[in-house]
Design an enzyme around this catalytic site. Sequence first.
Site: not given
Length: 527
Positions: A156, A159, A175, A201, A246, A317, A327, A337, A345
């Site tokens: 085969c 295999c 084949h 195939c 469904c 950054c 605060c 940074c 603001c």
Amino acid sequence: MDSDEGYNYEFDDEEEECSEDSGEEETADDTLELGEVELVDPVVAGGERDDCGETGGSGLGPGQDEEDYRFEVLTAEQILQHMVECIREVNEVIQNPATITRILLSHFNWDKEKLMERYFDGNLDKLFSECHVINPSKKSRTRLMNTRSSAQDMPCQICYLNYPNSYFTGLECGHKFCMQCWGDYLTTKIIEEGMGQTISCPAHSCDILVDDNTVMRLITDSKVKLKYQHLITNSFVECNRLLKWCPAPDCHHVVKVQYPDAKPVRCKCGRQFCFNCGENWHDPVKCKWLRKWIKKCDDDSETSNWIAANTKECPKCHVTIEKDGGCNHMVCRNQNCKAEFCWVCLGPWEPHGSAWYNCNRYNEDDAKAARDAQERSRAALQRYLFYCNRYMNHMQSLRFEHKLYAQVKQKMEEMQQHNMSWIEVQFLKKAVDVLCQCRSTLMFTYVFAFYLKKNNQSIIFENNQADLENATEVLSGYLERDISQDSLQDIKQKVQDKYRYCESRRRVLLQHVHEGYDKDLWEYIED
């Protein structure tokens, strides 16, 4: 085809046995075999088993008659018969083996007219090549690999084990492989890859498709056969605009309509859904907006809104920062940074003074734009949560209302023991039915309202919505609490009056929305 026997779907057990291969070419059989496999006709969601197609009308649209939208519920067996009929109609003209015709129809998405047009345009070789099948009217030019005698073993090519020539089989392409490798190959394609109509195939670079007879002959596991059958029928259903599976879990029924539309249909399992989109029936919102809503609920769009509403970017950054104290003097924790700025603001902190917070840049245009953007995100989030919470609340209440049926059943039995007939106590079940319908309608009104722009008509809609919502809550209270407290006559009078009022208000709301659709009164917010 001369007779209907050529379209028999039943699989002959004798064909499961490996026949002697004399080395001659295998010829196609006229029989289209999809297995002698028991088709599952499940009883789910309280549905009743029925071997016949069920027909009906929706009867749920505002002001619609039940005859407006006719539909039929089909079993898997009936879908197979529809396939057989389609193949028979085509084969009355083109006279090909049924398995080949099935592959041709699948290639053209089961469009018979398109297949006929291509079939008679004069270029059959090109057609069969595009469909990846060998033209049955011509003998294969490739001789099957049977140069050795049947008594001599041969390897085969998959295999590489030696087997007698009789243990090999193949397609018209020439084949051939051993039966074991064929079975393993087909099982893998069907179960693991979910392939049905496009299994080719196993030979390298060969695109010839495996026909149904070969699949059913080489597979011995009934579960694999059933899966293959489902894949083939699923292709037939998905390509037919008049058919829809469904959506209920484990339900194998198909709904067939006379014309496709966004209308409610009900399966024999009890599931009611929109034929157009397959979701639960969602009147009054249209499929387009429901899809957008579901996507909005599923994706991370509102997470982004929350981040925008509750965090800010460092002005230097641009890292995202969440305020964790009172605060407004912010210090970026990014080691590269360390910028100090005002939370209000977003300007540098140094000009604000060191003794006490004194935001002297509060009215600057750039700071105002930043705050406006945050406010818009916060407002969008609050608006979404407003409608989402009410949508989810009615969804949860709807689940609870379904549990009322057991409580109502018990109360109905008690009433019958107090000299009330079976017919006289049916008002309780009717009330729960109306309650569930109102909950479902209210749930989807909040999706509709989320995308609705404000105008005079939207105000009328919201008034109708509020009225129905209030009446629904009162009816729910009657059924959940008063049903076990009041006298029988008081219960009947209150419940009947209220569920009739709910029915009326629900009808008014839906009629107003559909009138707006017809007259193009609604304007929408594009999300």
